[in-house]
Design an enzyme around this catalytic site. Sequence first.
Site, short mmCIF file in Angstrom:
data_model
loop_
_atom_site.label_atom_id
_atom_site.label_comp_id
_atom_site.label_asym_id
_atom_site.label_seq_id
_atom_site.Cartn_x
_atom_site.Cartn_y
_atom_site.Cartn_z
N SER A 35 -0.70 -3.51 12.06
CA SER A 35 -0.44 -4.81 11.44
C SER A 35 -0.91 -4.86 9.98
O SER A 35 -0.33 -4.20 9.12
CB SER A 35 -1.10 -5.91 12.29
N ASP A 57 3.56 3.33 -1.04
CA ASP A 57 4.77 3.03 -1.81
C ASP A 57 4.49 3.02 -3.32
O ASP A 57 5.32 3.48 -4.11
CB ASP A 57 5.36 1.69 -1.37
N LYS A 65 3.05 -1.76 14.56
CA LYS A 65 3.19 -3.18 14.90
C LYS A 65 3.52 -3.94 13.62
O LYS A 65 2.65 -4.27 12.83
CB LYS A 65 1.89 -3.68 15.54
#
Length: 727
Positions: A476, A487, A501
């Site tokens: 999460s 990224d 998740k």
Amino acid sequence: MSVQEVKNQTKCWSLLAAMISFSIISASTFAVTQSNIVIPLNPEPQHSKSTCVILSLIDRAHYRRKPLDNKLSSIVFKRFLKNLDSNHSVFLASDIKFFKQYEYKLDDALLNSNLFPAFDIYNRYRQRINERAIYALKAIKGKFNFTRNERYQFDRSKSAWVSSKKSLDRIWYKRIKNDYLNLKLAGKKHKAILVTLRKRYERLQRRNQQVKAEDVFQQFMNAYTLSIEPHTSYFSPDMSEDFKIHMSQRLEGIGAALGVENEHTVIRKIIKGGPAAKSHRLHKEDAIIGVAQGNGKMEDIVGWRLGDVVRLIRGKKGSVVRLLVLPKGVISAKPKTVVLVRNKIKLQAQAAKSSIITLGKGAQTRRIGVITLPTFYLDFEAEQSTTAEKHGTTRDVRIILAKLKAARVDGVLIDLRGNGGGSLLEAIRLTGLFIRSGPVVQIRSSQGTVHINRDPDPQIVYAGPLAVLVDHGSASASEIFAGAIKDYRRGLIIGHTTFGKGTVQQIFRIKDYLYPSRFGSRVYNRLAYGKKGRQCESSANLPKAFGQLKLTIAQFFRINGESTQHRGVTPDIRMPSLFGYDDQGESSLKHAIPWARISPASYNIDRLSVAAVNKARSAHSKRIKHSVAFKYFNKLSKLYRQIKKEKYISLLESSRTATRKKREATRLSNENKLRVALGMKPKSAKDKHDVDEKNPSQLIILNEAALILSDYIAYSLRLPLIGTISH
């Protein structure tokens, strides 16, 4: 059989049961006792109202659009049976054949708020459980021969249901024999074993009698909701209260999330900062088979309902609870007693902590600052206050980073292993400490709209070399942070693929959506009544207690457009694992929302050197290939995985004892060799556990992650390589 026939049949059962009960009371010569009769349960008025609201909310607000049709009916049917009898050791094949009439009719039953098929199945289940308990109480009066070379199949989940009660008796005879042998090998005498087993099976029978209609409703509703998506679930009024306590993180207990597997209470998650985590003696998938208060008598809890086990483990802060535990996956192991002092699990206990790992010796050293982050915490009350001091992950990490910079560390490693998430706001803010400003995560709602959450602060608190250590327990909010760092190419991601998740849930109170409600909320059951729908109406004589629905309403996406859902975040450099994660994570959950991609956000990539990453990866591979510590780490891993695959266990006492001794000796030998390689003292089987000592299997991964970051620094800045840890 029609729905009306099922209703009539259930009513007949209720009438027959009432007549039998009257006969027992009035006829003293009747041989059967009241405890041997299972009176069928029926749905209560509030259940049909709740069903209407649940279906309507799922239709209106759920992220996944899944039609309630024959296909879903079949899935719900199979899940309901699995939830009741996952080990195929309660129902008969004839029961399953009888139930087949409902397989493609549960959709119609749900649409009409008709719960009689579910209750019909559950009433048969209670009947079979009662029969098994009666058989078990008779079987323990006999003698068991432990010199016979036979095996007990403790995992029957892939086996067919048997066709006769005699076949079921044979399965249960071996189960009872195994229960007896477990207690015998734990040091109990014959009389004490009989007392324990008699209480265990009497309790099974008693608790079966005490099942309420609300319990049946919750089981069936969750068979439906979990067939849509694994994070959507219904909480009964009692479970709603337990969930509220869990979410407040003010539990006075042991700091562990529990589940049930084959009659055992199993640890699903260790909450960092709690007594269980600090003891280092409890692990995920350990089975708790006994609970005692202080120095009191150990209570056998095999076969107990989960809620009752949780209430037994909870207690006053500072009080002592003793747990009898079977180690993870080792059904033949000797149980160990773990003594814990109950405590409140507060934000402070899960706060970020720091340490420094020094690599090399003499003039050639490199210092890696480690920030251990158990959860993404936020004090919501302080956050909403204009005067209170703000307490949260980002604030604490900001302070730690200042101290690490003052200590002149060469790089920072953020340890997110086992961090199951927490505050989304804190994950965004924490990312902002390492980037100038920009998008951090994208969220797509059930309506398809995409919202981008950004870090608005252009300040960078730490601009030096960075790595993030993750494992399959990182989920999460952890995945949002790790995904953003990857990224932006701001730092290295090291470890295992994360949990996966990537969805958002919201709690809905059922009573708020019954018309008329004091909130004025209305939901319309379009599924059953067409596009216009019909209001789910309340009634003045209904009880006040209604449950809650936890609903998946949105999905997270990384700024590169890829979802963290299902696939998780893959590391730049992978680590070996001790237990293996093939059957864990979101991808292992049935009906999980699949991975998806949307358009990427606009962001500027940082300066992470791909060449240096590749060289660090190569150096890592060579190092662990020749590492003495990893050699024994891998041997331990092989042993655990071998045990995990087993489905049978010997009932020959001599074989069972020899296997247990051999495995324990092998485990201890490999663990001690690992400890020595890490600069730790070896242990004997009789040594008491030091609660302040680090777990060697966790330490080896942390040390290697520090070496990887050190290698990356060396390759990117053309500095000398340092390949050792200063113990």
